[in-house]
Design a protein around this motif. Structure first.
Motif, PDB file in Angstrom:
ATOM      1  N   ALA A 109     -17.552  -3.023  -4.727  1.00 49.61           N
ATOM      2  CA  ALA A 109     -16.120  -3.247  -4.517  1.00 49.61           C
ATOM      3  C   ALA A 109     -15.462  -4.356  -5.332  1.00 49.61           C
ATOM      4  O   ALA A 109     -14.242  -4.354  -5.473  1.00 49.61           O
ATOM      5  N   ALA A 110     -16.213  -5.342  -5.837  1.00 52.43           N
ATOM      6  CA  ALA A 110     -15.571  -6.456  -6.530  1.00 52.43           C
ATOM      7  C   ALA A 110     -14.895  -5.969  -7.812  1.00 52.43           C
ATOM      8  O   ALA A 110     -15.372  -5.025  -8.449  1.00 52.43           O
ATOM      9  N   PRO A 111     -13.766  -6.621  -8.188  1.00 49.57           N
ATOM     10  CA  PRO A 111     -13.127  -7.776  -7.548  1.00 49.57           C
ATOM     11  C   PRO A 111     -12.202  -7.452  -6.388  1.00 49.57           C
ATOM     12  O   PRO A 111     -11.657  -8.352  -5.759  1.00 49.57           O
ATOM     13  N   GLY A 112     -11.991  -6.166  -6.094  1.00 51.93           N
ATOM     14  CA  GLY A 112     -11.220  -5.821  -4.916  1.00 51.93           C
ATOM     15  C   GLY A 112     -10.011  -4.935  -5.149  1.00 51.93           C
ATOM     16  O   GLY A 112      -9.313  -4.601  -4.189  1.00 51.93           O
ATOM     17  N   GLY A 113      -9.742  -4.556  -6.388  1.00 50.51           N
ATOM     18  CA  GLY A 113      -8.573  -3.727  -6.646  1.00 50.51           C
ATOM     19  C   GLY A 113      -8.585  -2.433  -5.873  1.00 50.51           C
ATOM     20  O   GLY A 113      -7.596  -2.050  -5.230  1.00 50.51           O
ATOM     21  N   LYS A 114      -9.694  -1.736  -5.907  1.00 55.29           N
ATOM     22  CA  LYS A 114      -9.778  -0.444  -5.232  1.00 55.29           C
ATOM     23  C   LYS A 114      -9.869  -0.621  -3.719  1.00 55.29           C
ATOM     24  O   LYS A 114      -9.310   0.177  -2.961  1.00 55.29           O
ATOM     25  N   SER A 115     -10.558  -1.661  -3.244  1.00 57.75           N
ATOM     26  CA  SER A 115     -10.618  -1.922  -1.798  1.00 57.75           C
ATOM     27  C   SER A 115      -9.234  -2.184  -1.226  1.00 57.75           C
ATOM     28  O   SER A 115      -8.874  -1.662  -0.165  1.00 57.75           O
ATOM     29  N   THR A 116      -8.455  -3.008  -1.918  1.00 62.13           N
ATOM     30  CA  THR A 116      -7.116  -3.331  -1.414  1.00 62.13           C
ATOM     31  C   THR A 116      -6.208  -2.114  -1.483  1.00 62.13           C
ATOM     32  O   THR A 116      -5.316  -1.948  -0.653  1.00 62.13           O
ATOM     33  N   GLN A 117      -6.433  -1.238  -2.463  1.00 60.68           N
ATOM     34  CA  GLN A 117      -5.668   0.008  -2.550  1.00 60.68           C
ATOM     35  C   GLN A 117      -6.010   0.933  -1.383  1.00 60.68           C
ATOM     36  O   GLN A 117      -5.118   1.524  -0.759  1.00 60.68           O
ATOM     37  N   ILE A 118      -7.283   1.038  -1.064  1.00 59.73           N
ATOM     38  CA  ILE A 118      -7.722   1.840   0.078  1.00 59.73           C
ATOM     39  C   ILE A 118      -7.135   1.281   1.375  1.00 59.73           C
ATOM     40  O   ILE A 118      -6.629   2.021   2.225  1.00 59.73           O
ATOM     41  N   ALA A 119      -7.181  -0.046   1.515  1.00 57.90           N
ATOM     42  CA  ALA A 119      -6.667  -0.685   2.734  1.00 57.90           C
ATOM     43  C   ALA A 119      -5.188  -0.398   2.932  1.00 57.90           C
ATOM     44  O   ALA A 119      -4.725  -0.212   4.066  1.00 57.90           O
ATOM     45  N   GLY A 120      -4.439  -0.357   1.837  1.00 55.06           N
ATOM     46  CA  GLY A 120      -3.020  -0.039   1.941  1.00 55.06           C
ATOM     47  C   GLY A 120      -2.786   1.348   2.516  1.00 55.06           C
ATOM     48  O   GLY A 120      -1.855   1.563   3.305  1.00 55.06           O
ATOM     49  N   LYS A 121      -3.645   2.296   2.158  1.00 53.87           N
ATOM     50  CA  LYS A 121      -3.523   3.655   2.687  1.00 53.87           C
ATOM     51  C   LYS A 121      -3.898   3.706   4.174  1.00 53.87           C
ATOM     52  O   LYS A 121      -3.402   4.556   4.912  1.00 53.87           O
ATOM     53  N   MET A 122      -4.792   2.815   4.606  1.00 50.52           N
ATOM     54  CA  MET A 122      -5.276   2.833   5.988  1.00 50.52           C
ATOM     55  C   MET A 122      -4.313   2.154   6.953  1.00 50.52           C
ATOM     56  O   MET A 122      -4.423   2.320   8.175  1.00 50.52           O
ATOM     57  N   ASN A 123      -3.411   1.337   6.423  1.00 46.87           N
ATOM     58  CA  ASN A 123      -2.374   0.691   7.240  1.00 46.87           C
ATOM     59  C   ASN A 123      -2.934  -0.091   8.426  1.00 46.87           C
ATOM     60  O   ASN A 123      -2.379  -0.092   9.523  1.00 46.87           O
ATOM     61  N   GLY A 124      -4.069  -0.774   8.210  1.00 49.94           N
ATOM     62  CA  GLY A 124      -4.636  -1.631   9.244  1.00 49.94           C
ATOM     63  C   GLY A 124      -5.416  -0.923  10.318  1.00 49.94           C
ATOM     64  O   GLY A 124      -5.906  -1.554  11.255  1.00 49.94           O
ATOM     65  N   GLU A 125      -5.566   0.405  10.228  1.00 47.16           N
ATOM     66  CA  GLU A 125      -6.244   1.185  11.265  1.00 47.16           C
ATOM     67  C   GLU A 125      -7.550   1.762  10.729  1.00 47.16           C
ATOM     68  O   GLU A 125      -7.591   2.316   9.637  1.00 47.16           O
TER      69      GLU A 125
END
Length: 456
Positions: A109-125
């Motif tokens: 996952a580093a540095p986190g670009g794709k992780s943060t993109q995935i998280a945006g789609k999940m909307n905290g859930e």
């Protein structure tokens, strides 16, 4: 200077297109940012955007910015309003099609670009497990998860093999952005070019085989796996997927719609490749505004057997006594509280996502949202908590304009005079949370982390 062996192979691969490909190295590099849907919407941001923006065709929140813009130096960057990301690198997470409530693994996952993109789609859930095998890079990953205000992510520093021992057919979706020879980054990374060799290409291909095998065992039947690299090497692209399908008959390649400029994979570039390799995707810099990438979208066939298993079961919540200081802080300062599982590391209190699996035996850097620390029966909120909150979530807010001297002084660690009720304040810039301040006696004490302070 490009490696001679690399040039020879690309000529063989591209034929008549080679001249256009080689000329792309003289083109200006494309720069882009991706808006954070946890913080803003495109409609909101474009009304006040301080940059010249142009849409990235394959990324819902992606925008190119001009060479005269410096978004990394703007306060919005510190507030996690966007993530600066190479435009082609936005494609894999987009094709993962993450949804709220799912259990998702970003394995490399580093540095986190794709992780943060995935998280945006999940909307905290749901649950997002972000893993990185290298400790220093895992730390950077954790910092980016924090900056973007993500509440449902766990960051681990593990090998794929060890994770696979803990999670059996557990995740709904998995992203494998595999370590590769980096050929697609030659245009912007001279070090990758200098370190390139055919031997390294082969080593990367063997490593990718092992990583994919471990990922396969962690994906649920019916789940989606996206594999991606930033290389042109067929051994690491069509070759890796062909070898994987030969080892794993339970997987198939999905046919997906390509954005303008994207190319199909080529089965002629890999040994014994199935015709369905054409349904994988290549991004070439002479065909679109971005660097070289490859991705394959894979589906694990249903078998009617639900084996979802996490070693150790579920994470247990700490005793209520340990969270009393936080609950008192929340009662006094917050308008709402996040759902989750309270856990402690020493005097540090975290809120792990709902249904968090047991973390014992794993190297965990961030077990969810860092709420803050207990200090002699009082609670001090964390910077991560500030970045995860919105103005409507707290009782007291103090806003500083993004183009003001005051916000730059705040980011430099300076306190300032202010009027209002005594207590904790969420400091915002143009309405975006950026840190904490504590008001007493007409002075707002600065609680922006010392390690993040800067002269602006």
């Amino acid at each position: 200077m490009l490696p001679q062996e690399f040039e020879t192979r690309m000529k063989q691969m591209l034929g008549a297109e080679y001249e256009a490909f080689i000329q792309s190295y003289d083109k200006e590099k494309q720069q882009a940012l991706r808006l954070n849907p946890l913080k803003t919407t495109a409609a909101e941001f474009l009304k006040q955007a301080p940059f010249t923006l142009r849409k990235v065709p394959w990324a819902e929140e992606g925008y190119y910015y001009s060479s005269t813009d410096t978004p990394g130096k703007h306060p919005y960057h510190d507030a996690g309003v966007y993530y600066i990301q190479e435009p082609s690198a936005m494609a894999p997470a987009e094709y993962l099609e993450a949804m709220p409530g799912e259990k998702i693994l970003d394995l490399c996952a580093a540095p986190g670009g794709k992780s943060t993109q995935i998280a945006g789609k999940m909307n905290g859930e749901g649950l997002l497990l972000c893993n990185e095998i290298h400790p220093a890079r895992a730390k950077i990953l954790s910092e980016n998860i924090e900056r973007m205000g993500i509440v449902n992510a766990i960051v681990t520093n593990e090998t794929p093999e060890h994770l696979a021992e803990h999670f059996v057919e557990y995740f709904d979706k998995i992203l494998v952005d595999a370590p590769c020879s980096g050929e697609g980054m030659f245009r912007k990374n001279e070090i990758a070019c200098m370190e390139w060799s055919m031997e390294n290409v082969q080593n990367c291909a063997m490593r990718q085989d092992k990583i994919l095998d471990h990922a396969a065992g962690m994906l649920k039947a019916g789940g989606r796996l996206v594999y991606s690299t930033c290389t042109f090497a067929p051994e690491e692209n069509e070759g890796s997927i062909s070898r994987f399908l030969n080892r794993h008959s339970e997987f198939e390649i999905l046919t997906v719609e390509k954005a303008e400029g994207m190319s199909e994979g080529n089965p002629d570039w890999a040994l014994d490749a199935a015709e369905e390799i054409r349904h994988t995707i290549r991004l070439f810099p002479h065909k679109l505004d971005g660097e070289g990438h490859y991705l394959a979208i894979l589906h694990k066939k249903e078998d009617g057997i639900g084996r979802a298993y996490a070693k150790g079961g579920m994470e247990r919540e700490i005793t209520k006594d340990l969270i009393k200081p936080y609950l008192a802080f929340a009662e006094e300062n917050l308008n709402k509280q996040q759902e989750g599982v309270y856990i402690a590391f020493g005097d540090q209190i975290y809120l792990a996502p709902v249904q968090t699996p047991a973390l014992k035996g794993l190297k965990v850097l961030r077990p969810g949202l860092h709420l803050g620390s207990n200090k002699k029966n009082r609670f001090e909120p964390s910077h991560a908590l500030a970045l995860a909150l919105k103005p409507e979530d707290v009782r007291h807010v103090y806003d500083l304009a993004s183009d003001s001297h005051e916000i730059r002084a705040y980011l430099n660690g300076q306190s300032f005079t202010a009027e209002g009720e005594k207590g904790w304040y969420l400091i915002t810039t143009d309405g975006y949370s950026i840190g904490w301040g504590k008001l007493a006696g007409g002075m707002m004490k600065n609680h922006y982390p010392k390690g993040l302070r800067k002269n602006m």
